[in-house]
Motif scaffolding. Structure first.
Motif, mmCIF file in Angstrom:
data_model
loop_
_atom_site.group_PDB
_atom_site.id
_atom_site.type_symbol
_atom_site.label_atom_id
_atom_site.label_comp_id
_atom_site.label_asym_id
_atom_site.label_seq_id
_atom_site.Cartn_x
_atom_site.Cartn_y
_atom_site.Cartn_z
ATOM 1 N N ASP A 219 25.545 43.810 37.556
ATOM 2 C CA ASP A 219 25.371 42.638 38.432
ATOM 3 C C ASP A 219 26.212 41.452 37.959
ATOM 4 O O ASP A 219 25.728 40.314 37.879
ATOM 5 C CB ASP A 219 23.896 42.234 38.501
ATOM 6 C CG ASP A 219 23.038 43.294 39.169
ATOM 7 O OD1 ASP A 219 23.570 44.032 40.019
ATOM 8 O OD2 ASP A 219 21.838 43.392 38.849
ATOM 9 N N TYR A 220 27.469 41.724 37.633
ATOM 10 C CA TYR A 220 28.364 40.656 37.168
ATOM 11 C C TYR A 220 28.744 39.781 38.362
ATOM 12 O O TYR A 220 29.245 40.267 39.373
ATOM 13 C CB TYR A 220 29.619 41.254 36.526
ATOM 14 C CG TYR A 220 30.367 40.274 35.654
ATOM 15 C CD1 TYR A 220 30.046 40.129 34.313
ATOM 16 C CD2 TYR A 220 31.394 39.492 36.174
ATOM 17 C CE1 TYR A 220 30.719 39.238 33.500
ATOM 18 C CE2 TYR A 220 32.082 38.593 35.377
ATOM 19 C CZ TYR A 220 31.741 38.473 34.037
ATOM 20 O OH TYR A 220 32.415 37.579 33.231
ATOM 21 N N ARG A 221 28.527 38.491 38.237
ATOM 22 C CA ARG A 221 28.737 37.567 39.360
ATOM 23 C C ARG A 221 30.169 37.058 39.372
ATOM 24 O O ARG A 221 30.668 36.546 38.363
ATOM 25 C CB ARG A 221 27.766 36.391 39.248
ATOM 26 C CG ARG A 221 27.814 35.432 40.425
ATOM 27 C CD ARG A 221 26.745 34.356 40.315
ATOM 28 N NE ARG A 221 25.388 34.902 40.456
ATOM 29 C CZ ARG A 221 24.302 34.144 40.609
ATOM 30 N NH1 ARG A 221 24.415 32.824 40.621
ATOM 31 N NH2 ARG A 221 23.112 34.717 40.731
ATOM 32 N N THR A 255 28.214 38.935 50.122
ATOM 33 C CA THR A 255 28.377 37.620 49.512
ATOM 34 C C THR A 255 27.129 36.765 49.701
ATOM 35 O O THR A 255 26.361 36.947 50.646
ATOM 36 C CB THR A 255 29.582 36.874 50.109
ATOM 37 O OG1 THR A 255 29.412 36.760 51.532
ATOM 38 C CG2 THR A 255 30.879 37.612 49.810
ATOM 39 N N THR A 256 26.941 35.834 48.776
ATOM 40 C CA THR A 256 25.865 34.850 48.839
ATOM 41 C C THR A 256 26.508 33.474 48.930
ATOM 42 O O THR A 256 27.415 33.160 48.149
ATOM 43 C CB THR A 256 24.988 34.929 47.577
ATOM 44 O OG1 THR A 256 24.386 36.219 47.507
ATOM 45 C CG2 THR A 256 23.905 33.858 47.607
ATOM 46 N N TRP A 260 30.494 29.371 43.085
ATOM 47 C CA TRP A 260 30.584 29.998 41.768
ATOM 48 C C TRP A 260 32.038 30.006 41.321
ATOM 49 O O TRP A 260 32.911 30.456 42.038
ATOM 50 C CB TRP A 260 30.041 31.435 41.829
ATOM 51 C CG TRP A 260 29.843 32.046 40.477
ATOM 52 C CD1 TRP A 260 30.642 32.943 39.847
ATOM 53 C CD2 TRP A 260 28.757 31.781 39.582
ATOM 54 N NE1 TRP A 260 30.141 33.274 38.616
ATOM 55 C CE2 TRP A 260 28.974 32.575 38.423
ATOM 56 C CE3 TRP A 260 27.634 30.961 39.638
ATOM 57 C CZ2 TRP A 260 28.095 32.544 37.332
ATOM 58 C CZ3 TRP A 260 26.764 30.948 38.565
ATOM 59 C CH2 TRP A 260 26.992 31.727 37.425
ATOM 60 N N ASN A 265 31.528 31.184 47.648
ATOM 61 C CA ASN A 265 30.530 32.251 47.664
ATOM 62 C C ASN A 265 30.622 33.061 46.376
ATOM 63 O O ASN A 265 31.563 32.910 45.599
ATOM 64 C CB ASN A 265 30.768 33.197 48.860
ATOM 65 C CG ASN A 265 30.816 32.470 50.182
ATOM 66 O OD1 ASN A 265 29.787 32.202 50.789
ATOM 67 N ND2 ASN A 265 32.019 32.142 50.648
ATOM 68 N N PHE A 266 29.649 33.935 46.186
ATOM 69 C CA PHE A 266 29.750 34.890 45.090
ATOM 70 C C PHE A 266 29.203 36.233 45.543
ATOM 71 O O PHE A 266 28.464 36.355 46.526
ATOM 72 C CB PHE A 266 29.013 34.395 43.838
ATOM 73 C CG PHE A 266 27.502 34.474 43.906
ATOM 74 C CD1 PHE A 266 26.837 35.675 43.653
ATOM 75 C CD2 PHE A 266 26.742 33.348 44.191
ATOM 76 C CE1 PHE A 266 25.452 35.756 43.698
ATOM 77 C CE2 PHE A 266 25.355 33.412 44.253
ATOM 78 C CZ PHE A 266 24.711 34.622 44.002
ATOM 79 N N LEU A 267 29.593 37.265 44.833
ATOM 80 C CA LEU A 267 28.983 38.584 44.972
ATOM 81 C C LEU A 267 28.823 39.180 43.577
ATOM 82 O O LEU A 267 29.368 38.655 42.610
ATOM 83 C CB LEU A 267 29.801 39.493 45.895
ATOM 84 C CG LEU A 267 31.304 39.691 45.648
ATOM 85 C CD1 LEU A 267 31.566 40.676 44.533
ATOM 86 C CD2 LEU A 267 31.986 40.187 46.926
ATOM 87 N N GLN A 268 28.057 40.247 43.477
ATOM 88 C CA GLN A 268 27.748 40.834 42.173
ATOM 89 C C GLN A 268 28.177 42.292 42.152
ATOM 90 O O GLN A 268 27.965 43.037 43.110
ATOM 91 C CB GLN A 268 26.260 40.682 41.859
ATOM 92 C CG GLN A 268 25.838 39.236 41.719
ATOM 93 C CD GLN A 268 24.370 39.046 41.398
ATOM 94 O OE1 GLN A 268 23.896 37.919 41.351
ATOM 95 N NE2 GLN A 268 23.648 40.116 41.163
#
Length: 285
Positions: A219-221, A255-256, A260, A265-268
């Motif tokens: 779960d690396y962001r 994406t959230t 970041w 946005n970010f994803l993991q």
């Protein structure tokens, strides 16, 4: 060659690229002098992106300075003597071979994607030429022993060179599809010296590199500017590229909308050690 860089209309050849000679020098110097855990992510990114804006550059991972004058090819520096004993699929897949093949793929991919507006293969670099090339001369007693390119190696299905060659083909076809070499320069959002992770965006793709020799991350962001659903288009750890298949190829990344690393946005992602993932928006597949 006089007029090499003059335009065709002026009677020249029209070669209007610079050569990123510092890039292969950086790799060889680093491989000679540093352990993998000590690789400098900031220095690597700087070397690959240090070019005048708007001036086209050809990047390459190794050149004749390394592979033609009695030094070692890039793969030879990575795995040395095991290049003769463990590059067969019938032999043990040692830690040295694993490291060498993984690093060879990462080096070529980040050079191709971040280093310029053109990419140069050199003398079998696409499959990891095992030995340097050397022409008969006084210094080697006029020997023909290294005066050959072993282009037959990736055709042998029992040798691991085919995995490196297939990965090179994947890079070229994906560039043909997404066109990162003729897109604006990348935006590098992360150069993490502790995690040994580099993240950047170019040509609508999200590039994630984990250079760490032992640490894998769950779960690396990572930040990304464009929201949406992403899928994997290049996975250096895929089994058909000689990897371990630790990442599911059909994974969808959502994406959230939270900032970041300077992106909207970010994803993991699951990011295994010595692995690169390239993600694209699902609607571009």
């Amino acid at each position: 060659m006089p007029a090499l860089c003059l335009s065709l209309s002026l009677g020249g050849i029209g070669f209007d690229y610079r050569l990123a000679m510092a890039v292969p020098d950086w790799y060889i110097k680093t491989l000679k002098e540093k352990q993998d855990i000590d690789w400098d992510m900031g220095s690597l990114c700087f070397t690959l992106t240090n070019r005048r804006h708007g001036e086209k550059t050809i990047a390459y991972a190794e050149s004749h300075d390394q592979a033609l004058v009695g030094d070692k090819s890039l793969l030879m520096w990575l795995i040395d003597a095991q290049i003769y004993t463990n590059m067969s699929v019938l032999s043990e897949f040692t830690a040295v071979i694993d490291r060498g093949m993984s690093m060879h793929k990462l080096i070529r991919l980040i050079t191709h994607s971040l280093g310029g507006e053109g990419y140069l293969n050199f003398e079998g670099n696409e499959f990891g030429h095992p030995e340097w090339l050397d022409f008969p001369r006084e210094g080697n007693q006029n020997s023909f022993h290294y005066a050959r390119r072993q282009f037959n190696l990736p055709d042998d299905q029992l040798l691991r060179y085919r995995f490196l060659n297939d990965f090179d083909g994947k890079m070229q076809w994906m560039e043909e599809k997404y066109g990162w070499l003729h897109s604006p320069q990348a935006h590098v959002s992360l150069k993490h010296e502790g995690d040994k992770v580099i993240v950047f965006e170019r040509a609508g793709l999200l590039w994630i590199f984990n250079w760490h020799p032992s640490n894998s991350f769950t779960d690396y962001r990572v930040g990304v500017e464009q929201a949406g659903t992403y899928r994997i288009v290049i996975n250096s750890d895929a089994e058909n590229f000689g990897g371990h298949g630790r990442v599911k190829e059909d994974t969808r990344f959502f994406t959230t909308p939270f900032g970041w690393n300077g992106r909207s946005n970010f994803l993991q992602v699951y990011l295994p050690s010595r692995t690169a993932l390239v993600l694209a928006l699902e609607n571009t597949l």
